[in-house]
Design a protein around this motif. Structure first.
Motif, short mmCIF file in Angstrom:
data_model
loop_
_atom_site.label_atom_id
_atom_site.label_comp_id
_atom_site.label_asym_id
_atom_site.label_seq_id
_atom_site.Cartn_x
_atom_site.Cartn_y
_atom_site.Cartn_z
N ARG A 49 9.82 16.84 27.28
CA ARG A 49 11.24 17.15 27.34
C ARG A 49 12.06 16.07 26.63
NH1 ARG A 49 13.42 22.12 29.02
NH2 ARG A 49 11.64 23.20 29.92
N SER B 212 14.58 16.49 24.95
CA SER B 212 16.00 16.83 25.12
C SER B 212 16.58 16.12 26.33
CB SER B 212 16.16 18.34 25.30
OG SER B 212 15.44 18.79 26.43
N MET B 213 15.82 16.00 27.40
CA MET B 213 16.30 15.32 28.61
C MET B 213 16.43 13.82 28.36
SD MET B 213 16.96 17.62 30.85
CE MET B 213 17.38 16.41 32.10
N ILE C 64 26.22 17.89 27.42
CA ILE C 64 25.45 19.13 27.28
C ILE C 64 26.35 20.35 27.16
CG2 ILE C 64 23.54 18.14 28.60
CD1 ILE C 64 24.34 20.03 30.92
N ASN D 200 17.70 23.05 25.14
CA ASN D 200 16.58 23.36 26.03
C ASN D 200 15.38 23.79 25.20
OD1 ASN D 200 14.77 24.48 27.87
ND2 ASN D 200 16.38 25.39 29.12
N TYR E 207 21.54 23.68 27.37
CA TYR E 207 21.15 23.82 28.77
C TYR E 207 22.24 24.47 29.61
CZ TYR E 207 16.93 20.86 28.76
OH TYR E 207 15.67 20.35 28.56
N LYS E 208 21.84 25.30 30.56
CA LYS E 208 22.71 25.66 31.66
C LYS E 208 22.70 24.46 32.62
CE LYS E 208 23.25 30.08 30.46
NZ LYS E 208 22.41 30.22 29.28
N VAL F 231 19.90 24.20 35.25
CA VAL F 231 18.57 23.92 34.68
C VAL F 231 18.47 22.45 34.30
CG1 VAL F 231 16.99 24.49 32.79
CG2 VAL F 231 18.38 26.29 33.84
N TYR F 232 19.53 21.91 33.72
CA TYR F 232 19.54 20.50 33.33
C TYR F 232 19.37 19.59 34.54
CZ TYR F 232 21.25 16.29 30.89
OH TYR F 232 21.38 15.04 30.33
N TRP G 99 15.77 19.78 35.90
CA TRP G 99 14.82 18.99 35.12
C TRP G 99 15.07 17.49 35.30
CZ3 TRP G 99 10.26 19.77 33.38
CH2 TRP G 99 9.85 21.07 33.03
#
Length: 510
Positions: A315, A317-318, A336, A411, A418-419, A422-423, A426
């Motif tokens: 991930r 992105s995270m 985001i 995502n 991301y919603k 969901v963010y 995670w």
């Protein structure tokens, strides 16, 4: 795991948790919260504020008389594919005015006004009804929205084409309805997320004092309402299993209700409702204990551990998202972005099932090594030189050149921004892997950025500008480094004493 309650096991006044388990089965408590709001409009008995639950025999009798639901309006047969429409007809009593129109990603729901009334001047002629196709209750929510819009149209027709204000019958429930539905109400100016928070507080008020008269409530009763709403909820099975003996009081819940009460009463005052004038004066003289400010923050060491764990989890992105939040001191929403309903036809930009992405960081905000962005809350423009932020540069350099267009944080599963839920989900998964405590949240990265800057000796005004705040007091509210600052004050005081003592001894010697 909680088991379903049998119908005959419930007390005369049952709470919503037990009703949800009896009606829907275990594991559907959160779904019942949304469903009950819709069903109350159809006649489901509301919660009794005195007894603290719904009259269960009345609930059973209501469900026994309720007609069997029609087949779902729509269903998903595969991701991105819509099944054929069911037997629900457009314009039925269940969902009057409903019309389905083809879109690239399937079908979109619209409420359509009667042509004869549109020709006479009724507006709007069509309204796009946004919904989440993954939500199993979206057919009921679409139908409820259609009924509300249909009622507004028929009211317009009955009143000869003139808009009619909702009636105030003296109760808090009617005042809340006026605040929610009047087109002049500031409620409609709120952003989607803020509206959701307001609706939570308004439903809480409705359930507790909805039937009470505004002119019959005293300050003593308001204080009692606040205290009752603070009472801890019963321990859940999970809490008991964890060894908890007492649930925390619900100060946030109580304070939210009082704040929403102030909002609707003040709106009532703008409508020159005498009862609201009196209650508004009482509220202005009363103070209620607010919610304690969060004390947690993310440290740089935790960010580094999170980045490592995020990459191991696949991930990146995270890793980039949290690094941007921490290095730039930005709100999660400004990094985001957020998904908002958009009813405009032919919507441009990033759109997914009637929701448009907005306010997030994009590569268009970066010119050379300088990032400029207008913050979503205050509208203040912040600037950051990324050349001074090695962690952020390191994460950005991992992004292939072919992907350096559009949103910065995407995502990996959907290829879309991301919603929020969901963010956050995670973040917690990766944070646990990185050894970050559960009481440290994604939003605490902003507090970590402000605290680190102030502890390093940065000027408060500079930190305020970097964080996009418009007031220094707001910046100070994010400072979690109180111990270091009090220690610094103590050191300066002791050093000053020693200097005075040494100067005094030198004077005596002379």
């Amino acid at each position: 795991m909680a088991t379903s309650r049998r119908f005959d096991d419930l007390p005369m006044y049952a709470d919503d948790v037990d009703i949800a388990r009896a009606v829907l089965g275990s594991g559907h408590t959160d779904e019942w919260k949304a469903i009950s709001v819709i069903l109350e409009r159809e006649g489901l008995p509301p919660r009794d504020p005195l007894m603290g639950g719904r009259y269960w025999p009345g609930v059973q009798a209501w469900f026994a008389k309720r007609p069997a639901p029609a087949a779902p309006i729509i269903s998903l047969t595969a991701p991105g594919r819509w099944a054929t429409l069911s037997s629900d007809k457009e314009g039925s009593d269940r969902a009057p005015g409903l019309s389905w129109r083809p879109r690239k990603d399937g079908k979109a729901a619209y409420w359509v006004a009667r042509e004869d009334l549109v020709r006479k001047g009724f507006k709007p002629s069509t309204v796009r009804i946004h919904f989440d196709p993954a939500d199993p209750f979206h057919p009921a929510k679409i139908a409820a929205k259609c009924r509300v819009l249909q009622a507004e149209m028929l009211t317009w027709q009955r009143d000869g084409g003139a808009p009619r204000a909702a009636a105030f019958d003296g109760t808090f429930r009617s005042l809340i309805r006026i605040y929610e539905t009047e087109r002049s109400s500031p409620f409609h100016d709120l952003k989607e997320r803020s509206q959701g928070f307001y609706l939570y507080g308004l439903r809480l008020l409705d359930q507790t004092i909805g039937t009470a008269r505004v002119d019959a409530v005293s300050g003593v009763e308001l204080r009692r309402l606040y205290q009752d709403l603070r009472v801890p909820a019963p321990l859940t099975k999970k809490q008991r299993k964890a060894g908890d003996t007492k649930a925390p009081d619900r100060a946030r819940r109580a304070y939210t209700a009082i704040q929403m009460l102030r909002v609707v009463v003040n709106y009532g005052r703008t409508l020159k409702l005498d009862a609201c004038d009196v209650l508004g004066d009482i509220l202005s003289k009363m103070e209620f204990q607010g919610v304690r400010r969060r004390e947690n923050r993310i440290t740089h060491e935790q960010v580094c551990a999170f980045r490592k764990a995020a990459h191991e989890e696949g991930r990146p992105s995270m890793a980039l998202g949290i690094t941007l939040q921490f290095d730039l001191g930005m709100r999660q929403r400004d990094v985001i972005g957020e998904w908002l309903p958009d009813a405009s036809p032919g919507a441009e930009g990033i759109v997914d099932h009637g929701l448009r992405w907005s306010d997030g960081l994009a590569f268009s905000h970066i010119s050379g090594t300088v990032l400029r962005k207008k913050t979503s809350k205050t509208g203040k423009v912040v600037e950051h030189d990324l050349a001074q932020l090695p962690d952020t540069l390191s994460e950005l350099e991992r992004i292939p050149a072919s992907r350096r267009i559009g949103p910065l944080v995407l995502n990996e599963e959907t290829g879309l921004p991301y919603k929020r839920r969901v963010y956050v989900k995670w973040f917690r998964t990766i944070a646990r892997k990185a050894g970050i405590p559960d009481d440290v949240w994604s939003m605490d990265a902003r507090a970590g950025a402000v605290t680190e800057a102030l502890d390093a000796g940065a000027q408060p005004n500079d930190v305020m500008n970097a964080a996009g705040h418009t007031q220094l007091s707001t910046t100070q509210g994010y400072d979690r480094g109180m111990l270091k600052k009090t220690a610094r004050v103590a050191q300066l005081r002791v050093a000053s004493r020693k200097k005075k003592d040494s100067e005094g001894e030198a004077g005596q010697s002379a």
